[in-house]
Write a protein that holds these residues in place. Structure first.
Motif, PDB file in Angstrom:
ATOM      1  N   GLN A  60      13.771  13.999  -7.356  1.00 38.10           N
ATOM      2  CA  GLN A  60      15.072  14.602  -7.113  1.00 38.10           C
ATOM      3  C   GLN A  60      15.744  13.893  -5.961  1.00 38.10           C
ATOM      4  O   GLN A  60      15.178  13.770  -4.874  1.00 38.10           O
ATOM      5  CB  GLN A  60      14.921  16.096  -6.806  1.00 38.10           C
ATOM      6  CG  GLN A  60      14.316  16.888  -7.960  1.00 38.10           C
ATOM      7  CD  GLN A  60      14.216  18.367  -7.670  1.00 38.10           C
ATOM      8  OE1 GLN A  60      14.614  18.820  -6.601  1.00 38.10           O
ATOM      9  NE2 GLN A  60      13.682  19.119  -8.611  1.00 38.10           N
ATOM     10  N   ARG A  61      16.972  13.438  -6.203  1.00 36.80           N
ATOM     11  CA  ARG A  61      17.704  12.668  -5.199  1.00 36.80           C
ATOM     12  C   ARG A  61      18.552  13.604  -4.340  1.00 36.80           C
ATOM     13  O   ARG A  61      19.189  14.518  -4.843  1.00 36.80           O
ATOM     14  CB  ARG A  61      18.597  11.628  -5.884  1.00 36.80           C
ATOM     15  CG  ARG A  61      19.482  10.866  -4.919  1.00 36.80           C
ATOM     16  CD  ARG A  61      20.054   9.612  -5.531  1.00 36.80           C
ATOM     17  NE  ARG A  61      20.614   9.827  -6.845  1.00 36.80           N
ATOM     18  CZ  ARG A  61      21.163   8.862  -7.573  1.00 36.80           C
ATOM     19  NH1 ARG A  61      21.176   7.637  -7.112  1.00 36.80           N
ATOM     20  NH2 ARG A  61      21.667   9.110  -8.757  1.00 36.80           N
ATOM     21  N   LYS A  62      18.571  13.349  -3.055  1.00 36.70           N
ATOM     22  CA  LYS A  62      19.387  14.111  -2.126  1.00 36.70           C
ATOM     23  C   LYS A  62      20.641  13.319  -1.766  1.00 36.70           C
ATOM     24  O   LYS A  62      20.589  12.125  -1.537  1.00 36.70           O
ATOM     25  CB  LYS A  62      18.594  14.415  -0.846  1.00 36.70           C
ATOM     26  CG  LYS A  62      17.329  15.244  -1.096  1.00 36.70           C
ATOM     27  CD  LYS A  62      16.585  15.489   0.192  1.00 36.70           C
ATOM     28  CE  LYS A  62      15.316  16.308  -0.056  1.00 36.70           C
ATOM     29  NZ  LYS A  62      14.553  16.535   1.204  1.00 36.70           N
ATOM     30  N   GLU A 441      22.347  17.154 -13.417  1.00 36.84           N
ATOM     31  CA  GLU A 441      21.250  17.082 -12.447  1.00 36.84           C
ATOM     32  C   GLU A 441      20.029  16.390 -13.038  1.00 36.84           C
ATOM     33  O   GLU A 441      19.369  15.593 -12.355  1.00 36.84           O
ATOM     34  CB  GLU A 441      20.887  18.489 -11.985  1.00 36.84           C
ATOM     35  CG  GLU A 441      21.948  19.151 -11.110  1.00 36.84           C
ATOM     36  CD  GLU A 441      21.589  20.567 -10.740  1.00 36.84           C
ATOM     37  OE1 GLU A 441      20.576  21.081 -11.296  1.00 36.84           O
ATOM     38  OE2 GLU A 441      22.286  21.178  -9.906  1.00 36.84           O
ATOM     39  N   ASN A 444      20.668  12.698 -13.242  1.00 37.87           N
ATOM     40  CA  ASN A 444      20.604  12.145 -11.898  1.00 37.87           C
ATOM     41  C   ASN A 444      19.160  11.932 -11.463  1.00 37.87           C
ATOM     42  O   ASN A 444      18.817  10.908 -10.854  1.00 37.87           O
ATOM     43  CB  ASN A 444      21.318  13.086 -10.926  1.00 37.87           C
ATOM     44  CG  ASN A 444      21.318  12.567  -9.506  1.00 37.87           C
ATOM     45  OD1 ASN A 444      21.610  11.403  -9.256  1.00 37.87           O
ATOM     46  ND2 ASN A 444      20.969  13.420  -8.569  1.00 37.87           N
ATOM     47  N   ASN A 445      18.288  12.874 -11.778  1.00 41.58           N
ATOM     48  CA  ASN A 445      16.867  12.720 -11.446  1.00 41.58           C
ATOM     49  C   ASN A 445      16.237  11.572 -12.228  1.00 41.58           C
ATOM     50  O   ASN A 445      15.403  10.831 -11.689  1.00 41.58           O
ATOM     51  CB  ASN A 445      16.122  14.022 -11.742  1.00 41.58           C
ATOM     52  CG  ASN A 445      16.581  15.168 -10.860  1.00 41.58           C
ATOM     53  OD1 ASN A 445      17.164  14.957  -9.802  1.00 41.58           O
ATOM     54  ND2 ASN A 445      16.330  16.391 -11.300  1.00 41.58           N
ATOM     55  N   ASP A 485      10.770  17.400 -18.504  1.00 41.55           N
ATOM     56  CA  ASP A 485      11.646  18.180 -17.625  1.00 41.55           C
ATOM     57  C   ASP A 485      12.799  18.809 -18.401  1.00 41.55           C
ATOM     58  O   ASP A 485      13.250  19.916 -18.077  1.00 41.55           O
ATOM     59  CB  ASP A 485      12.197  17.291 -16.516  1.00 41.55           C
ATOM     60  CG  ASP A 485      11.171  17.042 -15.421  1.00 41.55           C
ATOM     61  OD1 ASP A 485      10.022  17.517 -15.572  1.00 41.55           O
ATOM     62  OD2 ASP A 485      11.498  16.379 -14.418  1.00 41.55           O
TER      63      ASP A 485
END
Length: 806
Positions: A60-62, A441, A444-445, A485
């Motif tokens: 998971q990108r922040k 999301e 993005n992951n 996922d």
């Protein structure tokens, strides 16, 4: 505009609005202050008893959009003050707030924006009919015959409208359908992001706030999803207040609105906007005060919770068992007769569009990686990899590329509309937007995981062919994790959606027979624990437990059927790739600096930094069409664009294409003109400029210094003249016939006729506009003509000498 507001919102009405708002806020904050200690208790209990579910396989990108610009460009915005359309430069930042400036120069200089649009709660419309329908539904008290004149006069047909039930309405238009589609997708993405709800990382404030909103609306006999639960806390509370306050004031103000039907509608929109600003200002002050009060009491609450955690849990279970005995028979009967028969059909309606949307996201990711792999193989390896990876990193936040994925999930809304009457479902759009956020999301992951794995393996594959194999191998690895996922996220989404549809329905059905008896269970709670054990919350937990078993079973059966590519719950991949989690703890990768062609430079000032900010969506090219600053009527933009096609603002007829010379005499005349222009080179920049291809009978088109003429057609004609002259010289060489007689007398003339007949077929357009980088000044054009004339003159002398010798 000020007269309308001051007339209908005088001092007495403003005082009434402030008092009524204060009473509503006081009632709501009572719910919030009750829910805050319970939310704190649940957070601490979860930390102690954390069980953990399926672990995600993707990293998971922040802060993926830090220092990025989603989109920027020019729009025509309608100005309500002077009723004109003005060109403004709009910028969508990483927080999805839309800023607008007077122009791009003002933005690059770091000037303050003229305004900021927070798109939470807005609807993006392209149709005036949809807009008028929303207006008429939002103000039913305004009655009258619709006016024959339009509500708004548009300069173009490519329009975009931002509508909000309480906020200001925004009207935009552009010059092409392509621009309209891009801006529509960008605005939809802003609405989608800002409607996503409150941040989940606030484990106390967010649950306490959402529970308070739900319980407050249930106290007003309003159950189910709420489409105005969007934006920050101040906006949500203001929407709550306006939901009650606006109908009260509408009954008083509507009869006093004067003018035509459209004018009364505009006046009510302005009055509503002014009321909303007043409510927001008062709400913000009181909410900050209440939040500060709760945070000040938090340390004392924690000191009471931690030592007595076991006793609080035991007391809650004791009270819960008593409520369960009283409520469960009624709840199970209601579930069995009115909910259970519809769970399978609701799940089918949810699963189809949702699974197609996630599958479309998977295909998009696969296509982008394959395309990147081909480009890396064809363009030369690692030095182009940085550019492609920068584009891939922004893929999940590219609203235009993601539009096809979002459209798959939008098919969910019409399928759920049939449940609106059955389960009193107010807004199916809530589930559509939530599913779209989950899709983004997850993509993005996937992109972030691919990035980390590729960066780790680049050192082992410096060659292009080996690098392509590495990319393909990592792609397959990431896709497997994406599938797992995706199954986990979708199953959770299905369960939450089913609960959000059925629980409010059950609560509404059971409230009439249960609410009167619930207060008697308060006597079983110790006074020291009364802040952490609330009867209403326990009642909802009992109802939730009564239907959750059937929902879990339905989702499990759907996974077994494998109809929508769902993994069974028995398939657990937790801990299958422990080394992958270590990759996500490093610093963000700067692909351009490591593998791109960009050289690192010194520190930049603020203006240069704003100019070089990366943008997710590419800028829309204007294609040479200038944009007037202001327009007034429908045909202004059309006339402006037509004038630009002419190439001269004072002329209404397009320039005719120049013709190539058809004879030796015309070439000689052309050379004579070139000699004259050579002697007058100093005056050429300030006078009418010949294009160098003027025929004998042709009118010379004038050159406007303020106009920018394309130089490429001129170069084409010059090359044709040079090639014809060169061919003349080649044909003038001596050739022997069978009789031994020199036959080159007529060859130059014949060759010239042949070459010029071919060049006459080429049409050269001189009235096109190019970017400033491709433009030439008058001195540059004249110098080229002089050089061509000199070369042509030498060649012509050789031809004459050859003719005389022959």
């Amino acid at each position: 505009m000020g007269d309308v507001i001051s007339t209908h919102l005088d001092e007495n009405r403003r005082q009434f609005i402030a008092e009524r708002t204060g009473k509503i806020l006081e009632e709501f904050f009572q719910f919030y202050e009750e829910q805050y200690p319970l939310a704190l208790f649940n957070k601490i209990r979860y930390e102690v008893e954390e069980n953990g579910g399926p672990q995600p396989q993707l990293l998971q990108r922040k802060a993926p959009l830090k220092d990025k610009v989603i989109f920027s460009g020019n729009l025509y915005q309608y100005m309500e003050v002077n009723r004109k359309w003005k060109s403004r430069h709009f910028v969508v930042h990483d927080d999805y707030n839309v800023e607008f400036y007077d122009g791009k120069v003002a933005f690059d200089r770091g000037s303050s924006p003229k305004g900021v649009i927070n798109c939470a709660g807005y609807k993006v419309l392209n149709s005036m009919d949809q807009y008028m329908e929303l207006i008429n539904n939002s103000m039913p008290g305004i009655k009258g015959k619709a006016s024959g004149s339009p509500f708004l006069k548009w300069p173009t047909e490519f329009r975009t409208i931002l509508w909000h039930p309480y906020e200001r309405h925004y009207y935009f238009c552009v010059l092409s359908e392509k621009e309209q589609q891009k801006w529509h997708a960008v605005f939809q993405d802003c609405v989608r992001h800002l409607n996503n709800g409150l941040p989940e990382d606030c484990k106390v404030e967010t649950p306490a706030f959402t529970d308070a909103v739900r319980l407050y609306r249930q106290s007003k006999d309003q159950y189910g999803t709420w489409d105005m639960l969007c934006g920050n806390q101040t906006q949500i509370i203001s929407n709550l207040v306006m939901e009650e306050l606006l109908p009260e004031l509408a009954t008083v103000i509507h009869p006093k609105l004067k003018g035509k039907f459209n004018d009364r509608q505009r006046a009510w929109i302005l009055v509503t906007e002014a009321m909303y600003k007043m409510v927001q200002g008062q709400t913000k002050v009181q909410y900050e005060a209440v939040l500060q009060k709760c945070e000040a009491a938090r340390p004392g609450l924690e000191s009471r919770i931690r030592p007595d955690m076991d006793q609080i849990i035991s007391s809650k279970e004791h009270v819960g068992n008593k409520i369960r005995v009283f409520v469960m028979p009624k709840a199970e009967a209601c579930v069995r007769n009115q909910v259970q028969p519809y769970i399978a059909s609701i799940l089918d309606a949810l699963m189809g569009p949702t699974s197609r949307g996630f599958s479309e996201v998977r295909d998009l990711f696969f296509k982008e990686i394959v395309e990147m792999n081909k480009n890396v193989l064809n363009e030369g390896g690692q030095h182009k990899l940085g550019e492609h990876m920068e584009k891939l990193n922004l893929l999940p936040y590219h609203p235009v590329k993601m539009q096809s994925c979002y459209e798959k999930l939008e098919q969910l809304q019409p399928q759920l509309e049939g449940l609106q009457q059955r389960f009193d479902l107010s807004s199916p759009a809530v589930f559509v937007q939530r599913g779209q956020i989950l899709m983004r999301e997850l993509l993005n992951n996937a992109v972030y995981t691919f990035e980390q794995l590729l960066h780790q393996n680049l050192g082992n594959s410096p060659e292009k062919e080996q690098m392509c194999k590495t990319i393909q191998r990592i792609q397959e690895r990431v896709l497997k994790k994406y599938d797992y996922d995706s199954s986990t996220v979708r199953k959770k989404f299905f369960r939450e959606a089913l609960l959000q549809i059925t629980i409010p329905y059950l609560l509404k059905k059971l409230s009439s027979s249960v609410n009167t008896a619930l207060p008697k269970f308060q006597e079983f709670i110790f006074e020291d624990f009364s802040k952490f054990i609330l009867i209403d919350n326990i009642f909802e937990e009992v109802v939730l437990h009564s239907v959750s078993k059937d929902i879990m079973l339905a989702v499990k059966e759907a996974a077994v059927q494998r109809k929508h590519n769902l993994f069974r719950d028995s398939i657990v991949m937790s801990g299958s790739d422990p080394n992958l989690l270590l990759l996500g703890e490093g610093q963000p990768i700067n692909w351009n600096s490591e593998f791109g062609d960009q050289e690192s430079s010194g520190p930049e000032n603020a203006v240069d930094k704003r100019k070089r900010m990366k943008q997710v969506v590419s800028m829309i090219q204007d294609d040479g069409i200038s944009r007037p600053e202001e327009v007034h009527v429908m045909d202004d933009l059309k006339e402006e664009s037509e004038g630009q096609q002419v190439g001269n603002g004072d002329s209404s007829e397009p320039c005719s294409p120049a013709k190539s010379p058809d004879s030796v005499k015309e070439i000689r005349d052309l050379l004579t003109i070139a000699k004259i222009e050579t002697t007058e080179a100093n005056q050429l920049a300030d006078s009418s400029l010949s294009n160098g291809t003027v025929c004998k009978d042709e009118k010379v088109p004038e050159w406007n210094p303020s106009e920018e003429i394309e130089c490429k057609p001129l170069q084409v004609h010059q090359e044709s003249v040079q090639s014809s002259n060169a061919d003349c010289g080649f044909q003038s060489s001596t050739e022997k016939t069978e009789d031994g007689i020199n036959s080159t007398i007529s060859s130059p003339v014949m060759a010239l006729h042949e070459e010029n007949d071919e060049s006459n077929q080429e049409k050269v357009t001189l009235c096109q506009q190019e970017d400033s980088s491709d433009k030439e000044t008058g001195e540059e054009v004249s110098s080229k003509i002089i050089a061509v004339a000199a070369d042509s003159h030498d060649t012509h002398k050789q031809v004459e000498e050859t003719e005389s010798e022959s």
